[in-house]
Design a protein around this motif. Structure first.
Motif, PDB file in Angstrom:
ATOM      1  N   ILE A 137       0.519  -1.264  -0.077  1.00  0.00           N
ATOM      2  CA  ILE A 137      -0.016   0.159  -0.122  1.00  0.00           C
ATOM      3  C   ILE A 137       0.909   1.266   0.099  1.00  0.00           C
ATOM      4  O   ILE A 137       0.387   2.297  -0.362  1.00  0.00           O
ATOM      5  N   TYR A 195       0.722   2.977  -5.271  1.00  0.00           N
ATOM      6  CA  TYR A 195      -0.764   3.255  -4.376  1.00  0.00           C
ATOM      7  C   TYR A 195      -0.232   4.219  -3.208  1.00  0.00           C
ATOM      8  O   TYR A 195      -1.212   4.609  -2.419  1.00  0.00           O
ATOM      9  N   TYR A 233      -8.050  -0.185  -4.415  1.00  0.00           N
ATOM     10  CA  TYR A 233      -7.102  -1.104  -3.975  1.00  0.00           C
ATOM     11  C   TYR A 233      -7.413  -2.516  -4.517  1.00  0.00           C
ATOM     12  O   TYR A 233      -8.581  -2.671  -4.891  1.00  0.00           O
ATOM     13  N   ARG A 279      -7.077  -5.448  -0.641  1.00  0.00           N
ATOM     14  CA  ARG A 279      -8.049  -4.510  -0.200  1.00  0.00           C
ATOM     15  C   ARG A 279      -8.593  -4.348   1.385  1.00  0.00           C
ATOM     16  O   ARG A 279      -8.803  -3.079   1.846  1.00  0.00           O
ATOM     17  N   ALA A 328      -5.620  -2.763   3.007  1.00  0.00           N
ATOM     18  CA  ALA A 328      -5.374  -1.304   2.650  1.00  0.00           C
ATOM     19  C   ALA A 328      -6.592  -0.385   3.200  1.00  0.00           C
ATOM     20  O   ALA A 328      -6.254   0.806   3.775  1.00  0.00           O
ATOM     21  N   SER A 332      -7.436  -0.564  -9.834  1.00  0.00           N
ATOM     22  CA  SER A 332      -6.062  -0.764  -9.330  1.00  0.00           C
ATOM     23  C   SER A 332      -4.774  -0.573 -10.232  1.00  0.00           C
ATOM     24  O   SER A 332      -4.003  -0.672  -9.704  1.00  0.00           O
TER      25      SER A 332
END
Length: 466
Positions: A271, A276, A395, A400, A403, A465
């Motif tokens: 993350i 990200y 994400y 997911r 994050a 994503s």
């Protein structure tokens, strides 16, 4: 191989039409959130009863006694304990849903918090009340994150916005219920037990009943496929497809694979990767800002009304009227949730929240206070369903839950300290000081989402994503 197969499963889910089968799944998941929200929101509504019971005197606060100099910080320690527990749940345990699956974490966290809350209802000191509130908070912190990931993965592309608005409508229906119960029960002592304890116990009992219902929800096919459990993923998806075809009376369209999800090990450190980290930073700052308004008002509304000159009994009555508005914000969202960008809905909600809170601080007429409280509540819950959807979209499936848990955890720790800060500002400068504090936080949220948030409307989860 699992990555390719997971994309095929995702494509099959994304082409599903709106149907009773899908809405039933969304409602069942949302029932898990119903009592999470009941538990979160009773915080403010039982405050007068807890205070009247003498639970937050300096003598009963133990390690929190040093905060008693802030007149309303005694109850502020309860708010702090609530969100500190939530922070531990979302920050440290949300990864369990990525590792062991959405379904087991979703169901057993419900049991955890319900049992802990029952124990909390029978405590007789502010210190032990805070301890058990913290422990219970760990359970429903995990639950809230898992619900977001669950819904985003089970819902077709074209319905993601409406699915979150329906989810929040069902969950937030608990708020007027808890407000009504508090209005009726907090001033009295049925069977010799403080009314606020009955409010707590009713919610816990309902959560246990709900546990038997939500066990009918299947595991996320996206999660199963990504973890190589293709037979299970295919069986669940095929069952959903079969039921929908029977319902609509015709074959489903062929699935269309739009994008493959990038390969990755699904580690927490991802993350913060080059792809990200900007999203992670943006959502972390946003979550700290939005929660100051959302729970800063909701958890303190009876106390804020008292500060505006409303008597305790009328405060609970007016709080109930304001609380009725909670589920109607998401209900309104069903008409536009999939037609406007998620970030646009979030920013609009924050603007209305800031302005209505400033207005709330300047008026004294009960009808105007109620109207502004209703407006704030509607805006807050439009903002809420939109951002719960938004952060889950940003994400990939493999990370997911952890994050969302990380960025969401900043709202929990911010809410813990905001509870103390609002108590401080209320004592220092009254409702106007609280309103200014909230308005500044809303401005920060508007800037980070409006300037740095990517667009997601109409885009497959796997493509977002990228």
């Amino acid at each position: 191989m699992s990555n390719i197969e997971s994309i095929k499963i995702a494509a099959r889910l994304d082409r599903l039409p709106a149907s009773r089968t899908l809405w039933k799944l969304i409602v069942l998941i949302s029932l898990g959130g119903l009592f999470e929200y009941y538990d979160l929101f009773f915080t403010g509504y039982v405050a007068p009863g807890m205070t009247r019971s003498g639970l937050f005197t300096p003598a009963s606060l133990g390690v929190f006694a040093s905060l008693a100099g802030i007149k309303v910080a005694g109850f502020g320690t309860f708010v702090f304990s609530t969100f500190a527990g939530l922070w531990v749940g979302v920050a440290l345990f949300s990864q369990l849903a990525d590792r062991y699956g959405r379904r087991p974490v979703f169901t057993w966290s419900l049991v955890w918090y319900a049992c802990c809350t029952i124990v909390m209802a029978f405590q007789h000191t502010g210190e032990m009340l805070n301890v058990w509130r913290f422990i219970a908070g760990v359970g429903f912190g995990v639950q809230l994150v898992t619900i977001d990931t669950y819904i985003s993965e089970l819902t077709p592309l074209a319905l993601r916005g409406r699915s979150f608005s329906v989810n929040q409508f069902v969950s937030l229906s608990a708020v007027p219920a808890v407000a009504l119960l508090a209005w009726l029960l907090v001033p009295v002592t049925p069977l010799g037990l403080d009314g606020w304890r009955w409010v707590v116990l009713i919610g816990s009992g309902g959560a246990i009943v709900t546990w038997f219902l939500v066990r009918r929800v299947p595991e996320s096919p996206r999660w199963l496929a990504l973890h190589g459990r293709m037979k299970e993923a295919d069986a669940i998806t095929a069952d959903i497809e079969r039921r929908i075809e029977t319902e609509i009376g015709k074959p489903l369209p062929s699935p269309h694979v739009e994008a493959e999800e990038d390969d990755g090990e699904g580690r927490f450190s991802e993350i913060f990767s080059s792809r990200y980290w900007r999203r992670t930073l943006m959502l972390s700052v946003f979550n700290m800002a939005q929660v100051i308004g959302f729970y800063g008002f909701a958890a303190w509304v009876p106390t804020l009304l008292i500060a505006r000159g409303i008597a305790v009994t009328h405060s609970l009555e007016y709080s109930f009227i304001i609380a009725i508005a909670n589920p109607f914000g998401p209900l309104l969202g069903t008409f536009f949730a999939d037609y406007f960008e998620r970030k646009t809905q979030i920013v609009a909600g924050l603007i209305v929240m800031g302005l209505s809170m400033l207005g709330f601080a300047h008026v004294t007429a009960p009808i105007v206070l109620i109207a502004l409280g209703v407006l704030f509540t509607l805006a807050a819950n439009v903002m809420s369903y939109a951002y719960h959807n938004y952060q889950a979209e940003l994400y990939p499936t493999r990370i997911r839950a952890r994050a969302v848990g990380f960025v969401y955890s900043w709202s929990r720790i911010a809410a813990a300290f905001a509870g103390l800060a609002i108590g401080y500002f209320l004592n220092l400068g009254g409702t106007l000081a609280v309103a200014t504090f909230i308005a500044i936080a809303m401005t920060v949220g508007i800037i980070v989402i409006g300037v740095f948030g990517p667009s997601t409307k109409g885009i497959a989860l796997e493509r977002i994503s990228h």
